[in-house]
Scaffold this active site. Structure first.
Site, PDB file in Angstrom:
ATOM      1  N   GLU A 256     -34.512   3.370 -13.765  1.00  0.00           N
ATOM      2  CA  GLU A 256     -33.745   3.343 -12.731  1.00  0.00           C
ATOM      3  C   GLU A 256     -34.366   4.451 -11.798  1.00  0.00           C
ATOM      4  O   GLU A 256     -34.052   5.592 -12.241  1.00  0.00           O
ATOM      5  CB  GLU A 256     -32.288   3.140 -12.814  1.00  0.00           C
ATOM      6  CG  GLU A 256     -31.586   3.187 -11.465  1.00  0.00           C
ATOM      7  CD  GLU A 256     -30.062   2.818 -11.673  1.00  0.00           C
ATOM      8  OE1 GLU A 256     -29.493   2.801 -10.526  1.00  0.00           O
ATOM      9  OE2 GLU A 256     -29.660   3.325 -12.588  1.00  0.00           O
TER      10      GLU A 256
ATOM     11  N   ASP B 261     -38.055  13.898  -8.493  1.00  0.00           N
ATOM     12  CA  ASP B 261     -38.260  13.380  -7.028  1.00  0.00           C
ATOM     13  C   ASP B 261     -39.475  11.833  -7.596  1.00  0.00           C
ATOM     14  O   ASP B 261     -40.140  12.051  -8.257  1.00  0.00           O
ATOM     15  CB  ASP B 261     -39.344  14.165  -6.323  1.00  0.00           C
ATOM     16  CG  ASP B 261     -39.356  13.435  -4.991  1.00  0.00           C
ATOM     17  OD1 ASP B 261     -38.902  12.396  -4.802  1.00  0.00           O
ATOM     18  OD2 ASP B 261     -39.813  14.265  -4.279  1.00  0.00           O
TER      19      ASP B 261
ATOM     20  N   ASP C 295     -32.174   4.110  -0.376  1.00  0.00           N
ATOM     21  CA  ASP C 295     -32.038   4.265   1.155  1.00  0.00           C
ATOM     22  C   ASP C 295     -32.877   3.285   1.940  1.00  0.00           C
ATOM     23  O   ASP C 295     -34.212   3.509   1.494  1.00  0.00           O
ATOM     24  CB  ASP C 295     -32.508   5.858   1.183  1.00  0.00           C
ATOM     25  CG  ASP C 295     -32.295   6.381   2.640  1.00  0.00           C
ATOM     26  OD1 ASP C 295     -32.062   5.429   3.817  1.00  0.00           O
ATOM     27  OD2 ASP C 295     -31.960   7.579   2.673  1.00  0.00           O
TER      28      ASP C 295
ATOM     29  N   THR D  64     -23.551  -2.252  -9.850  1.00  0.00           N
ATOM     30  CA  THR D  64     -23.572  -0.946  -9.564  1.00  0.00           C
ATOM     31  C   THR D  64     -22.207  -0.561  -8.978  1.00  0.00           C
ATOM     32  O   THR D  64     -21.546  -1.462  -8.539  1.00  0.00           O
ATOM     33  CB  THR D  64     -24.795  -0.555  -8.496  1.00  0.00           C
ATOM     34  OG1 THR D  64     -24.513  -1.053  -7.312  1.00  0.00           O
ATOM     35  CG2 THR D  64     -26.014  -0.997  -9.099  1.00  0.00           C
ATOM     36  N   GLU D  65     -22.049   0.837  -8.542  1.00  0.00           N
ATOM     37  CA  GLU D  65     -20.687   1.357  -8.214  1.00  0.00           C
ATOM     38  C   GLU D  65     -20.713   0.763  -6.702  1.00  0.00           C
ATOM     39  O   GLU D  65     -19.580   0.219  -6.190  1.00  0.00           O
ATOM     40  CB  GLU D  65     -20.715   2.732  -8.125  1.00  0.00           C
ATOM     41  CG  GLU D  65     -20.739   3.449  -9.711  1.00  0.00           C
ATOM     42  CD  GLU D  65     -20.906   4.723  -9.729  1.00  0.00           C
ATOM     43  OE1 GLU D  65     -20.212   5.404 -10.178  1.00  0.00           O
ATOM     44  OE2 GLU D  65     -21.936   5.337  -9.446  1.00  0.00           O
ATOM     45  N   TYR D  66     -21.784   0.842  -5.940  1.00  0.00           N
ATOM     46  CA  TYR D  66     -21.865   0.335  -4.665  1.00  0.00           C
ATOM     47  C   TYR D  66     -21.732  -0.990  -4.649  1.00  0.00           C
ATOM     48  O   TYR D  66     -20.938  -1.667  -3.845  1.00  0.00           O
ATOM     49  CB  TYR D  66     -23.123   0.827  -3.885  1.00  0.00           C
ATOM     50  CG  TYR D  66     -23.416   1.970  -3.452  1.00  0.00           C
ATOM     51  CD1 TYR D  66     -22.513   2.659  -2.564  1.00  0.00           C
ATOM     52  CD2 TYR D  66     -24.491   2.921  -4.051  1.00  0.00           C
ATOM     53  CE1 TYR D  66     -22.394   3.869  -2.149  1.00  0.00           C
ATOM     54  CE2 TYR D  66     -24.483   4.166  -3.454  1.00  0.00           C
ATOM     55  CZ  TYR D  66     -23.663   4.816  -2.522  1.00  0.00           C
ATOM     56  OH  TYR D  66     -23.962   5.981  -2.254  1.00  0.00           O
ATOM     57  N   GLU D  67     -22.258  -1.687  -5.650  1.00  0.00           N
ATOM     58  CA  GLU D  67     -22.186  -3.149  -5.440  1.00  0.00           C
ATOM     59  C   GLU D  67     -20.814  -3.717  -5.497  1.00  0.00           C
ATOM     60  O   GLU D  67     -20.515  -4.535  -5.096  1.00  0.00           O
ATOM     61  CB  GLU D  67     -22.946  -3.609  -6.743  1.00  0.00           C
ATOM     62  CG  GLU D  67     -23.108  -5.207  -6.809  1.00  0.00           C
ATOM     63  CD  GLU D  67     -23.945  -5.744  -8.354  1.00  0.00           C
ATOM     64  OE1 GLU D  67     -24.216  -6.784  -8.101  1.00  0.00           O
ATOM     65  OE2 GLU D  67     -24.661  -4.814  -8.446  1.00  0.00           O
TER      66      GLU D  67
END
Length: 219
Positions: A46, A100, A122, A199-202
């Site tokens: 990921e 990165d 992003d 996901t947490e955002y999802e």
């Protein structure tokens, strides 16, 4: 989203080198990740793993696979590490890289990865920042190197602009996909991805009835 720095984060990272692998050491492990895990199980990556809930849930659900979360922010990596350490027994199939994702071929050899996950990356909406989008051509070239033949990339986002840009970028790169591997509203079409791990955002966006855009492409 950039997290507020936590004073405990860097010391925590330094204290747990077996779980959290810093940039330079990760580059030295290129091509040798099977020795890190002690097996040749499929390796899933990921990019932009944030606070780690998605990659952690995958590692718990699929012990037969190995998982790596790559994240740039020390605080996010440390939070993910704390979550991992709460698991009993400890997860032998999970590692985190503090590094990165600008060129993942710095960390992984050709044909070393089975699947790549991009979750709520992003969108970099300004045209001058196009090359920073994780589905821009320069990134796809790196992915194609490290993925196994017919390896896959899964993208999930709530940003329609990024999703449509990604579809165009995939096509220009010569990638295609069947109808069952794309959704403009995943939570209402879970038959297309019945093993979906949120996901947490999802989870937050689902509560707001905001559509989740999803695609899986094979290289």
């Amino acid at each position: 989203m950039r997290l507020r720095s936590k004073k405990w984060a860097v010391p925590f990272i330094d204290e747990h080198p077996d779980l959290i692998i810093k940039d330079q050491r990760a580059k030295q492990l290129k091509g040798s990740w099977s020795s890190v895990f002690g097996n040749n199980h499929p390796l899933y990556l990921e990019i932009g793993s944030g606070k780690g809930q998605f990659i952690l849930d995958n590692a718990i659900k699929y012990p037969e696979n190995n998982f790596i979360g790559l994240e740039l922010q020390p605080t996010a990596v440390a939070i993910a590490g704390k979550k991992a350490f709460k698991q009993e027994p400890q997860l032998a199939n999970l590692k985190l890289i503090l590094g990165d994702g600008g060129d993942v071929s710095d960390y992984f050899a050709d044909n070393e990865i089975s699947k790549i996950f991009l979750n709520h990356s992003d969108p970099w909406p300004k045209a001058k920042h196009e090359k920073r989008r994780l589905t821009a051509e320069n990134f796809l070239k790196s992915y194609s190197k490290i993925l196994l033949p017919n390896g896959s990339l899964e993208l999930k986002t709530d940003n329609l602009g990024l999703f449509e840009y990604s579809l165009s970028s995939f096509k220009k790169f010569g990638l295609s996909w069947p109808e069952e591997q794309i959704s403009y509203d995943l939570h209402h079409e879970l038959k297309k991805n019945p093993v979906n791990i949120e996901t947490e955002y999802e989870k937050k966006f689902a509560e707001m009835n905001q559509p989740e855009y999803w695609i899986r492409v094979n290289f």
